[in-house]
Design a protein around this motif. Structure first.
Motif, PDB file in Angstrom:
ATOM      1  N   GLU A  94       0.829  -1.202   0.000  1.00  0.00           N
ATOM      2  CA  GLU A  94       0.000   0.000   0.000  1.00  0.00           C
ATOM      3  C   GLU A  94       0.869   1.259   0.000  1.00  0.00           C
ATOM      4  OE1 GLU A  94      -2.663  -0.152   3.282  1.00  0.00           O
ATOM      5  OE2 GLU A  94      -3.653  -1.994   2.614  1.00  0.00           O
ATOM      6  N   SER A  95       0.254   2.366  -0.423  1.00  0.00           N
ATOM      7  CA  SER A  95       0.983   3.646  -0.462  1.00  0.00           C
ATOM      8  C   SER A  95       0.781   4.411   0.829  1.00  0.00           C
ATOM      9  CB  SER A  95       0.513   4.467  -1.670  1.00  0.00           C
ATOM     10  OG  SER A  95       0.845   3.833  -2.873  1.00  0.00           O
ATOM     11  N   ASN A  96       1.134   3.792   1.938  1.00  0.00           N
ATOM     12  CA  ASN A  96       1.082   4.464   3.229  1.00  0.00           C
ATOM     13  C   ASN A  96       2.499   4.670   3.730  1.00  0.00           C
ATOM     14  OD1 ASN A  96       1.925   1.991   4.465  1.00  0.00           O
ATOM     15  ND2 ASN A  96      -0.195   1.272   4.406  1.00  0.00           N
ATOM     16  N   PRO A  97       2.690   5.594   4.675  1.00  0.00           N
ATOM     17  CA  PRO A  97       4.059   5.907   5.132  1.00  0.00           C
ATOM     18  C   PRO A  97       4.850   4.692   5.605  1.00  0.00           C
ATOM     19  CG  PRO A  97       2.503   7.526   5.971  1.00  0.00           C
ATOM     20  CD  PRO A  97       1.684   6.456   5.318  1.00  0.00           C
ATOM     21  N   GLU A  98       4.175   3.732   6.203  1.00  0.00           N
ATOM     22  CA  GLU A  98       4.890   2.563   6.725  1.00  0.00           C
ATOM     23  C   GLU A  98       5.487   1.713   5.606  1.00  0.00           C
ATOM     24  OE1 GLU A  98       1.819   3.456   7.562  1.00  0.00           O
ATOM     25  OE2 GLU A  98       2.262   4.274   9.558  1.00  0.00           O
ATOM     26  N   ASN A  99       4.920   1.812   4.406  1.00  0.00           N
ATOM     27  CA  ASN A  99       5.402   0.981   3.302  1.00  0.00           C
ATOM     28  C   ASN A  99       6.230   1.769   2.295  1.00  0.00           C
ATOM     29  OD1 ASN A  99       5.523  -1.558   1.894  1.00  0.00           O
ATOM     30  ND2 ASN A  99       4.078  -0.713   0.390  1.00  0.00           N
ATOM     31  N   LEU A 100       6.618   3.028   2.645  1.00  0.00           N
ATOM     32  CA  LEU A 100       7.375   3.862   1.729  1.00  0.00           C
ATOM     33  C   LEU A 100       8.771   4.136   2.270  1.00  0.00           C
ATOM     34  CD1 LEU A 100       4.617   6.482   0.767  1.00  0.00           C
ATOM     35  CD2 LEU A 100       5.269   4.405  -0.478  1.00  0.00           C
ATOM     36  N   GLN A 101       9.720   4.342   1.364  1.00  0.00           N
ATOM     37  CA  GLN A 101      11.096   4.644   1.753  1.00  0.00           C
ATOM     38  C   GLN A 101      11.752   5.513   0.678  1.00  0.00           C
ATOM     39  OE1 GLN A 101      12.952   0.794   2.122  1.00  0.00           O
ATOM     40  NE2 GLN A 101      12.763   0.295  -0.055  1.00  0.00           N
ATOM     41  N   LEU A 102      12.721   6.348   1.107  1.00  0.00           N
ATOM     42  CA  LEU A 102      13.449   7.207   0.177  1.00  0.00           C
ATOM     43  C   LEU A 102      14.588   6.430  -0.476  1.00  0.00           C
ATOM     44  CD1 LEU A 102      13.762  10.572   2.146  1.00  0.00           C
ATOM     45  CD2 LEU A 102      12.063   9.932   0.439  1.00  0.00           C
TER      46      LEU A 102
END
Length: 528
Positions: free
Chosen positions: A493-501
């Motif tokens: 999902e595109s939520n903060p927990e599944n995103l990284q720089l």
């Protein structure tokens, strides 16, 4: 030059290569200040040869000093001209003439003529230099408009400006003339400037090769497709393409605008566009992007467009948000610890990356870049010493490339930083390296404060800079990609927990390659 005033718009350029022999009509030997006003016949006929380098090398105080020297009637060397038909070409003295014209027109790179010349998109840096120059000139001698007004109506003005305004009626600038055809004029230009030690062999190469695609591409990039149109003989479609690609590449290399001392790590890869070596750096970068370049005149613009496209792609590879971008952090790879962009560092890394890209070896760089960056940050003095020893010579790029190769080999062999330093200093090619040297060794006292501040800001901010979640390297502002830890195709999902720089390339090419080619050849290959 870092604080140069751009007066390039004040005398138009013209191509005189196709003109026939010079006429023998009588010529004047002096001009007055009135001859430089906007509507004066002399000024309207004045031209610079299209091959003449940019009139942007004088600092504000030098411009003001020239104006003051003229007003006071002190000696100014004669301006050398070449006459053909209706045009008067400046062979020597462009900066002297332009400084006086700037005073008369109140245009120090930000006025009406400059705005039109640069497509009403003058960088903030140029605007600031223009403002500073105007302030210095008006403080030291006053504006030209005030001198004209004082001559016509002395009552509201002080005695000094009234006296100077009256004296202007007898002040003249001496002229000398080159006789002969266009070839004689061009030879005279080169000989005069070389004798004056103001044109380097590299600059002469850029002048003589002005119709070559690599030179036109470099000039287009450094001016964002504005200014003198060296490509004006091409079709409208080609001209528009040149302007568009040049503008794109300029933004990749020179935005955001560099300010000094350094106060953030949002730094342009190419440094200041108004630094003296910048045109040469861009020219070398174009040639790195293209590879071997044959000496050929571009008659249609197709080759220039091709070169620009390759340069843009190379710039995207070095630092951009394009999927192909490795996103090198300028503060790590291109700047000294005193906050100065160093063209030789930029060109060496660009050369390495373009070469690796051609040979499809970028993944080998990505695998070791975090360790490389850590080593560079901790041992920056070693790079400083190589640059200091070789300057901008091609041999310097060779030594830097060898330096990176040896560091990469050592990283691949699992050596510690201390072991890498020992290996370098025991190599006969690097016996001059002194690991114990302070980063600020050799810093002059008058500039120590600004340089130390820049160094402290850079080193402090680098410690807290974001790192790529995939390769561990530092991520610059210009090359940030947001990656899904678990891909959307696999339910992520595109939520903060599944995103990284990440770096753009790490999020695309490298990540995809890792999926399909786990393991593989770990060798670091700089050669063919």
């Amino acid at each position: 030059m870092g604080n140069a005033v751009n007066l390039d718009a004040l005398v138009s350029r013209e191509d005189f290569e196709t003109y026939t022999a010079n006429d023998d009509a009588p010529v004047q030997q002096t001009i007055s200040i009135r001859d430089l006003e906007r509507s004066a016949f002399f000024y309207l006929a004045l031209r610079k040869p299209d091959f003449q380098r940019e009139t942007s090398e004088w600092e504000a105080k030098r411009v003001a000093g020239l104006v003051r020297t003229f007003i006071e009637g002190d000696l100014i060397p004669a301006v050398i001209l070449w006459k053909h038909r209706e045009y008067l070409f400046v062979i020597d003295g462009s900066h002297r003439l332009s400084a006086l014209i700037a005073w008369v027109h109140d245009d120090y790179g930000d006025g009406e003529r400059s705005q039109k010349f640069f497509g009403h998109s003058i960088p903030a840096e140029q605007m600031e230099y223009a403002k500073r120059t105007r302030q210095i000139v008006e403080k030291e001698v006053g504006s030209y408009a005030d001198h004209v007004a004082a001559a016509q109506n002395p009552a509201p003005y002080g005695p000094d400006i009234v006296a100077r305004s009256r004296a202007l009626g007898s002040r003249v600038l001496n002229l000398q003339w080159v006789r002969g055809d266009a070839a004689k004029a061009e030879d005279s230009f080169a000989r005069i400037n070389q004798q004056a030690a103001t044109i380097t062999p590299q600059e002469l190469q850029l002048i003589k090769g002005r119709r070559m695609p690599d030179v036109m591409a470099a000039r287009a990039i450094i001016r964002r497709g504005t200014g003198h149109q060296y490509w004006s003989s091409f079709s409208n479609e080609i001209q528009a393409e040149i302007r568009s690609i040049a503008s794109d590449t300029f933004k990749l290399l020179f935005e955001p605008t560099l300010s000094y001392p350094i106060k953030s790590l949002n730094l342009p890869a190419g440094g200041s566009v108004y630094a003296a070596p910048t045109l040469r750096m861009v020219y070398d970068f174009v040639n790195i992007s293209v590879g071997a370049v044959a000496d050929e005149i571009d008659t249609t613009g197709q080759r220039t467009v091709e070169f620009l496209k390759r340069a843009r792609r190379a710039a995207q590879l070095v630092i951009s948000n394009a999927p192909s971008s490795l996103g090198l952090h300028p503060a790590v790879y291109f700047y000294s610890w005193t906050g100065k962009q160093q063209p030789i560092l930029f060109l060496t890394m660009a050369d390495i990356l373009v070469d690796l890209d051609r040979r499809k070896k970028l993944d080998e760089f990505v695998k070791r870049r975090a360790s490389l960056e850590k080593f560079i940050i901790n041992h920056r003095t070693l790079l400083n010493q190589i640059v200091r020893k070789f300057g901008t010579k091609d041999s310097g790029k060779g030594h830097l490339r060898s330096f990176y190769e040896k560091v990469f080999e050592s990283i691949g062999a699992g050596k510690s930083d201390a072991d890498i330093v020992d290996a370098l200093t025991s190599d006969k090619a690097f016996t001059y390296l002194q690991p114990s040297e302070s980063p600020y060794a050799g810093v002059s006292p008058t500039r120590y404060s600004a340089q130390v501040k820049s160094g402290l800001v850079m080193s402090g901010l680098l410690e807290h800079s974001p790192k790529c979640a995939i390769c561990g390297g530092l991520v610059p502002h210009q090359a940030i990609s947001v990656d899904h830890k678990q891909g959307r195709a696999h339910g992520g999902e595109s939520n903060p927990e599944n995103l990284q720089l990440t770096h753009p390339y790490c999020n695309t090419g490298f990540k995809e390659g890792q999926r399909h080619h786990e393991g593989g050849d770990q060798a670091w290959l700089f050669g063919g």
